[in-house]
Design a protein around this motif. Sequence first.
Motif, short mmCIF file in Angstrom:
data_model
loop_
_atom_site.label_atom_id
_atom_site.label_comp_id
_atom_site.label_asym_id
_atom_site.label_seq_id
_atom_site.Cartn_x
_atom_site.Cartn_y
_atom_site.Cartn_z
N ARG A 30 -35.61 9.47 -70.92
CA ARG A 30 -36.19 10.43 -71.86
C ARG A 30 -36.17 11.81 -71.21
NH1 ARG A 30 -39.26 11.30 -76.25
NH2 ARG A 30 -39.53 9.10 -76.78
N LEU A 31 -35.67 12.81 -71.92
CA LEU A 31 -35.58 14.16 -71.40
C LEU A 31 -36.86 14.94 -71.67
CD1 LEU A 31 -31.95 15.11 -72.54
CD2 LEU A 31 -32.69 14.11 -70.36
N ASP A 32 -37.19 15.81 -70.74
CA ASP A 32 -38.35 16.70 -70.86
C ASP A 32 -37.90 17.96 -71.60
OD1 ASP A 32 -40.46 18.46 -70.55
OD2 ASP A 32 -40.81 17.95 -68.45
N GLU A 33 -38.58 18.31 -72.69
CA GLU A 33 -38.22 19.50 -73.46
C GLU A 33 -38.37 20.77 -72.64
OE1 GLU A 33 -40.03 19.93 -77.23
OE2 GLU A 33 -39.50 17.92 -77.94
N ASN A 34 -39.18 20.74 -71.59
CA ASN A 34 -39.45 21.94 -70.79
C ASN A 34 -38.55 22.06 -69.58
OD1 ASN A 34 -41.71 22.75 -72.44
ND2 ASN A 34 -42.85 21.06 -71.50
N GLU A 35 -37.65 21.11 -69.40
CA GLU A 35 -36.75 21.14 -68.23
C GLU A 35 -35.34 20.76 -68.68
OE1 GLU A 35 -36.02 18.82 -63.98
OE2 GLU A 35 -37.83 18.43 -65.15
N ILE A 36 -34.38 21.60 -68.36
CA ILE A 36 -33.00 21.32 -68.75
C ILE A 36 -32.33 20.54 -67.63
CG2 ILE A 36 -30.77 22.32 -69.37
CD1 ILE A 36 -32.25 24.65 -70.61
N SER A 37 -32.26 19.26 -67.80
CA SER A 37 -31.63 18.40 -66.80
C SER A 37 -31.17 17.12 -67.48
CB SER A 37 -32.61 18.05 -65.67
OG SER A 37 -33.70 17.29 -66.16
N PHE A 38 -30.20 16.44 -66.86
CA PHE A 38 -29.66 15.18 -67.36
C PHE A 38 -29.42 14.24 -66.19
CE2 PHE A 38 -28.43 18.11 -70.74
CZ PHE A 38 -28.66 17.36 -71.88
N PRO A 39 -29.44 12.94 -66.44
CA PRO A 39 -29.01 12.00 -65.41
C PRO A 39 -27.53 12.25 -65.10
CG PRO A 39 -30.06 10.86 -67.25
CD PRO A 39 -29.82 12.26 -67.69
N ASP A 40 -27.12 12.00 -63.88
CA ASP A 40 -25.72 12.14 -63.50
C ASP A 40 -24.90 11.09 -64.25
OD1 ASP A 40 -23.21 12.19 -62.33
OD2 ASP A 40 -23.98 12.40 -60.29
N PRO A 41 -24.02 11.50 -65.17
CA PRO A 41 -23.27 10.52 -65.97
C PRO A 41 -22.31 9.68 -65.15
CG PRO A 41 -22.41 12.72 -66.33
CD PRO A 41 -23.67 12.88 -65.53
N GLU A 42 -21.97 10.16 -63.95
CA GLU A 42 -21.08 9.40 -63.09
C GLU A 42 -21.79 8.20 -62.47
OE1 GLU A 42 -17.48 10.43 -59.98
OE2 GLU A 42 -18.87 11.99 -60.64
N GLN A 78 -20.85 20.74 -69.90
CA GLN A 78 -20.25 20.92 -68.58
C GLN A 78 -20.36 19.65 -67.74
OE1 GLN A 78 -20.83 25.05 -66.77
NE2 GLN A 78 -22.41 25.02 -68.35
N LEU A 79 -21.30 18.79 -68.09
CA LEU A 79 -21.46 17.50 -67.40
C LEU A 79 -20.69 16.38 -68.10
CD1 LEU A 79 -25.30 17.55 -66.65
CD2 LEU A 79 -23.44 18.08 -65.06
N GLY A 80 -20.08 16.68 -69.24
CA GLY A 80 -19.37 15.66 -70.00
C GLY A 80 -20.26 14.90 -70.96
N ILE A 81 -21.41 15.47 -71.29
CA ILE A 81 -22.39 14.84 -72.17
C ILE A 81 -22.45 15.60 -73.48
CG2 ILE A 81 -24.84 14.26 -72.42
CD1 ILE A 81 -24.98 14.19 -69.32
N PHE A 82 -22.61 14.89 -74.59
CA PHE A 82 -22.70 15.56 -75.89
C PHE A 82 -23.76 14.88 -76.76
CE2 PHE A 82 -19.39 12.32 -76.21
CZ PHE A 82 -19.70 11.65 -77.39
#
Length: 217
Positions: free
Chosen positions: A3-15, A40-44
């Motif tokens: 689950r992503l935090d609306e206050n922080e722009i981050s993603f799990p490493d898709p690799e 840029q991380l390959g996520i959409f």
Amino acid sequence: MVRLDENEISFPDPELYHGHDGIIAFGGDLSIERIWFAYQLGIFPWYNPDEEILWWCPDPRFVLFPDELKVSKSMRKILDRNIFTFTENQNFREVIKSCQEISRKGQSGTWLSDELMESFIQLHEYGLAKSIEVWQDGELIGGFYGLQIGNVFCGESMFAKVSNASKAGFIHFVETHKNSLDLIDCQSHTDHLESLGARMISKKEFLKILHKNNERR
């Protein structure tokens, strides 16, 4: 799934993270900063408008290498007749609106929400998203849009009001930019794009190409 935090722009490493059916995370928001970072991380993002935002990085990935473009003899004849004209970034809003509203076989609705559409319009205004328009007799009858990240074009959606319009626009785009594009990300399989030469590659190979592209920018 994270689950992503609306206050922080981050993603799990898709690799490193292998989500369910290619889903990497859910939640967050559709700010242009988050969307640009994700691509840029390959996520959409891909989700139903009345549901929570889902973020994807599927394995395998459906892509087109420009030098592998296939143009059938019948399609080449259509292009040679010059029945279509093509432009870029001349009517982004109308292209994305048409992609949202066009009726599609086997689909009762659209995945392109108003909020996501407005985010892409803002990305276009910043010069990060582009549209390709197909015209006939002065009328916009086809096109598609996506994000340009260096030498990688991330295609999002296309529409056609006239047979072969979107296919002609895609071929024109690839042939026009084949010397400056390493890859076109088609995300998920369609027969339409497979007939033009798109194919599956592993997520690992896709991310390797994307990372090299990001390093050169």
